[in-house]
Motif scaffolding. Structure first.
Motif, PDB file in Angstrom:
ATOM      1  N   ASP A  16       5.765   3.751   3.620  1.00 46.50           N
ATOM      2  CA  ASP A  16       5.642   3.730   5.031  1.00 46.50           C
ATOM      3  C   ASP A  16       4.404   3.991   5.454  1.00 46.50           C
ATOM      4  O   ASP A  16       3.947   5.347   5.344  1.00 46.50           O
ATOM      5  CB  ASP A  16       6.878   4.963   5.307  1.00 46.50           C
ATOM      6  N   SER A  65       3.062   4.309   8.314  1.00 43.53           N
ATOM      7  CA  SER A  65       2.850   5.015   9.391  1.00 43.53           C
ATOM      8  C   SER A  65       2.492   6.615   9.068  1.00 43.53           C
ATOM      9  O   SER A  65       2.278   7.181   9.984  1.00 43.53           O
ATOM     10  CB  SER A  65       4.113   4.852  10.288  1.00 43.53           C
ATOM     11  N   GLN A  66       2.768   6.819   7.667  1.00 45.32           N
ATOM     12  CA  GLN A  66       2.424   8.386   7.637  1.00 45.32           C
ATOM     13  C   GLN A  66       0.945   8.562   7.234  1.00 45.32           C
ATOM     14  O   GLN A  66       0.561   9.444   6.990  1.00 45.32           O
ATOM     15  CB  GLN A  66       3.162   8.611   6.159  1.00 45.32           C
ATOM     16  N   THR A  71      -2.823   8.532   9.050  1.00 39.48           N
ATOM     17  CA  THR A  71      -3.793   8.371  10.159  1.00 39.48           C
ATOM     18  C   THR A  71      -5.027   8.927   9.479  1.00 39.48           C
ATOM     19  O   THR A  71      -5.366  10.052   8.862  1.00 39.48           O
ATOM     20  CB  THR A  71      -3.264   9.472  10.997  1.00 39.48           C
TER      21      THR A  71
END
Length: 135
Positions: A102, A104-105, A107
């Motif tokens: 995933d 989106s984990q 940044t």
């Protein structure tokens, strides 16, 4: 406690990370560009006790600007880069965030080696950027 899973393209190498990551970054150094085959490498850093690895990666021994050894670990089947251990950061393991199940984990907390960043790539001014590795 956070948990992140991921692995290589073919699934031969799998991992689970448990705990809070100690750093996240985008590296623009020439060696990361060559290893990734693109403009940069996205990485997260942690202590080795935070990660469980299934499968046996192959290691390419490289060296950084400092002359310290860099162990670049990849899948021997599909060639996906997955982990890095750097002599300049003993006691840390760096995982390629592109291998997360995933994405989106991830940044980025910083950009480093921007001195070799591709000129066409703009950076977000809200994320700290360093010519080399921050002290």
């Amino acid at each position: 406690m956070n948990e992140i899973t991921g692995g290589c393209l073919c699934g031969n190498i799998r991992y689970t990370i448990k705990g809070d990551l100690q750093m996240s970054a985008v590296c623009h150094c020439k060696n990361c560009q060559k290893q990734a085959g693109t403009a940069f490498s996205t990485i997260v850093g942690m202590t080795p006790d935070m990660i469980t690895i299934e499968g046996e990666p192959k290691t390419y021994v490289d060296s950084g600007d400092s002359g310290n050894v860099v162990h670049r670990k990849f899948c021997p089947e599909c060639g996906s880069p997955v982990f890095t251990e750097a002599g300049a950061a003993p006691g840390m393991i760096f995982v390629k965030a592109g291998s997360f199940d995933d994405e989106s984990q991830f940044t980025p907390g910083m950009h480093f080696y921007t001195k070799s960043k591709h000129a066409w790539l703009p950076l977000d001014d809200s994320v700290p950027a360093f010519d080399t590795v921050p002290g």
